[in-house]
Enzyme design. Structure first.
Site, short mmCIF file in Angstrom:
data_model
loop_
_atom_site.label_atom_id
_atom_site.label_comp_id
_atom_site.label_asym_id
_atom_site.label_seq_id
_atom_site.Cartn_x
_atom_site.Cartn_y
_atom_site.Cartn_z
N VAL A 44 12.89 -6.27 -10.64
CA VAL A 44 12.92 -5.32 -11.76
C VAL A 44 14.24 -5.44 -12.53
CG1 VAL A 44 11.37 -3.69 -10.61
CG2 VAL A 44 13.84 -3.48 -10.23
N ASP A 45 14.93 -6.60 -12.39
CA ASP A 45 16.29 -6.75 -12.90
C ASP A 45 16.41 -7.40 -14.27
OD1 ASP A 45 15.77 -9.47 -12.32
OD2 ASP A 45 16.73 -9.32 -10.35
N HIS A 98 6.38 -5.44 -10.82
CA HIS A 98 6.82 -4.09 -10.47
C HIS A 98 7.58 -3.40 -11.61
CE1 HIS A 98 6.57 -5.79 -6.15
NE2 HIS A 98 5.44 -5.22 -6.50
N CYS A 158 3.99 12.15 -21.95
CA CYS A 158 3.44 11.62 -23.22
C CYS A 158 3.45 10.10 -23.30
CB CYS A 158 4.18 12.21 -24.42
SG CYS A 158 5.85 11.55 -24.65
N CYS A 203 12.35 14.20 -21.75
CA CYS A 203 11.84 13.40 -22.87
C CYS A 203 12.16 14.10 -24.18
CB CYS A 203 10.34 13.23 -22.72
SG CYS A 203 9.53 12.52 -24.17
N CYS A 226 8.66 15.31 -25.95
CA CYS A 226 7.78 16.38 -25.44
C CYS A 226 8.39 17.21 -24.32
CB CYS A 226 6.45 15.79 -24.97
SG CYS A 226 6.55 15.01 -23.33
N SER A 262 10.09 -13.06 0.86
CA SER A 262 9.49 -13.12 2.20
C SER A 262 8.04 -12.64 2.14
CB SER A 262 10.27 -12.24 3.18
OG SER A 262 10.26 -10.89 2.72
N ASN A 311 12.49 -20.21 0.49
CA ASN A 311 13.08 -18.92 0.86
C ASN A 311 13.95 -19.11 2.10
OD1 ASN A 311 13.07 -15.89 0.44
ND2 ASN A 311 12.43 -15.99 2.59
N ILE A 312 15.11 -18.46 2.10
CA ILE A 312 15.96 -18.52 3.29
C ILE A 312 15.39 -17.51 4.30
CG2 ILE A 312 18.29 -18.21 4.21
CD1 ILE A 312 19.33 -18.69 1.33
#
Length: 292
Positions: A125-126, A141, A152, A200, A203, A242, A266-267
Site C-alpha cells: 500500500v506504499d 490492498h 459519501c 469528511c 458530509c 511469503s 523471496n528470502i
C-alpha cells in the site's frame, strides 16, 4: 519518470547470500520464455526502500514487537481506535510518504515498457510501484496515499488530509518511537488522547485510508479483474512475498490450476514452495536487475 537509483537500505532486509550464478541463469530462462508475465509483489520488494515488513525472520514487525496492525472492524466501530490510528499515521506520514522505489521497482517498470510484463499486482500500500512509473498495475490492498469517506465515498489525497490534521492540531506534538509497515508509528495512549481527527468536509462522515485493513476483504470486482489479467498471462512471478495472506495466495492457486509456470523470489519460505517451478532465495533488488 526519473527516479534516482539510490543504494538499498538493508535495515529491514533479512540476511541472505548473494545470487548464485546458476539461479540467475534459471530466472533468466524463466523470464525469457515468458511472453505475458504476471507479477505479484509483496512487502519484501519494499524492504530495500527502508519500509519494514510484517513477517521476515528477525527484522519483520512480528519478530521485533508484539504490536499488531489495526483491524477493520475495530476502525469502523471505535472512535478511539480511529483517533489512535490517525494520530500514529499523522506522525509517521512525512517519513513514510518520502520512501522511494528501489532497483526492483524500476526493473519491473522497465519490463512493462518492453512489453514483457503483462500485469503487475502488488499487495503493498506504499505507492512505490506508482512512483517508479508502473501503469499496468492493480493495488490489491489499496494505497495509503488516498483517503475516502465511508459515508459519501468522496476521495482526497492523503497529503491534503495532512494539512487538515495540522490545522486541527496546531500545538499537538509527538515523537515517533518506531515506524510500522503501513506508515504509522507507535505512540502511547497519553500522546494520542488529545489528537483531533477531521471528518469528511463534504458530509461529515468518517474518513478511512483507501486500504484493505486486516479482517476486511478485497472487493469481488477487483478480484475478478485480476483473475482476468491472470487468464491472459502465460507465467507468474512472485517477488518479495511469503503469500501468507489468502487475498494474494488465491491467484497463485489459480495459476497452478492453469498449469502456468510459477517462479518465486523471496528470502525465506513461502506457501508456494511445494508447487513453484522455481524458488530463489535472494533480494529482489539484487537479482531482478541481473535479468536481461
Amino acid at each position: 519518470h526519473s527516479v534516482s537509483r539510490a543504494s538499498p537500505n538493508l535495515t529491514f532486509v533479512p540476511a541472505c547470500l548473494p545470487p548464485d550464478p546458476g539461479e540467475v541463469e534459471e530466472l533468466q530462462h524463466f523470464v525469457s520464455n515468458s511472453k505475458r508475465l504476471f507479477v505479484m509483489t509483496g512487502a519484501g520488494i519494499s524492504t530495500e526502500s527502508g519500509i519494514p515488513d510484517y513477517r521476515s525472520e528477525g527484522v519483520g514487525l512480528y519478530a521485533r514487537t508484539d504490536r499488531r496492525p489495526v483491524q477493520h472492524a475495530e476502525f469502523i466501530r471505535s472512535a478511539s481506535a480511529r483517533q489512535r490510528y490517525w494520530a500514529r499515521n499523522f506522525v509517521g506520514w512525512p517519513q513514510f510518504s518520502s520512501h522511494q522505489p528501489n532497483e526492483a521497482h524500476l526493473v519491473l517498470r522497465d519490463w512493462e515498457k518492453l512489453g514483457k510484463l503483462h500485469w503487475l499486482v502488488t499487495q503493498n500500500v506504499d505507492a512505490l510501484h506508482t512512483k517508479a512509473g508502473s501503469q499496468r498495475m492493480t493495488e490489491l490492498h489499496g494505497c495509503t496515499h488516498r483517503v475516502f469517506c465511508l459515508a459519501c465515498g468522496d476521495q482526497i489525497l492523503r497529503s491534503e488530509l495532512q494539512e487538515h490534521f495540522k490545522a486541527l492540531n496546531p500545538t499537538w506534538k509527538a515523537e515517533a518511537l518506531d515506524v510500522a509497515p503501513d506508515g504509522d508509528v507507535f505512540l502511547t495512549d497519553e500522546q494520542v488522547r488529545s489528537f483531533q481527527v477531521p471528518a469528511c468536509q463534504k458530509c461529515g462522515g468518517i474518513l478511512k485510508p483507501d486500504v484493505t485493513f486486516f479482517g476486511d476483504t478485497v472487493s469481488q470486482e477487483k478480484v475478478s479483474f485480476v483473475h482476468q489479467r491472470l487468464a491472459e498471462s502465460d507465467s507468474m512471478l512472485v517477488a518479495g512475498s511469503s503469500m501468507q495472506v489468502y487475498s494474494g495466495y488465491r491467484f497463485a492457486l489459480a495459476a497452478r490450476e492453469k498449469q502456468l509456470p510459477i517462479a518465486v523470489l523471496n528470502i525465506g519460505p513461502t506457501r508456494l514452495d511445494h508447487f513453484a517451478s522455481l524458488k530463489l532465495n535472494s533480494r529482489c533488488g539484487e537479482l531482478l536487475p541481473l535479468i536481461v
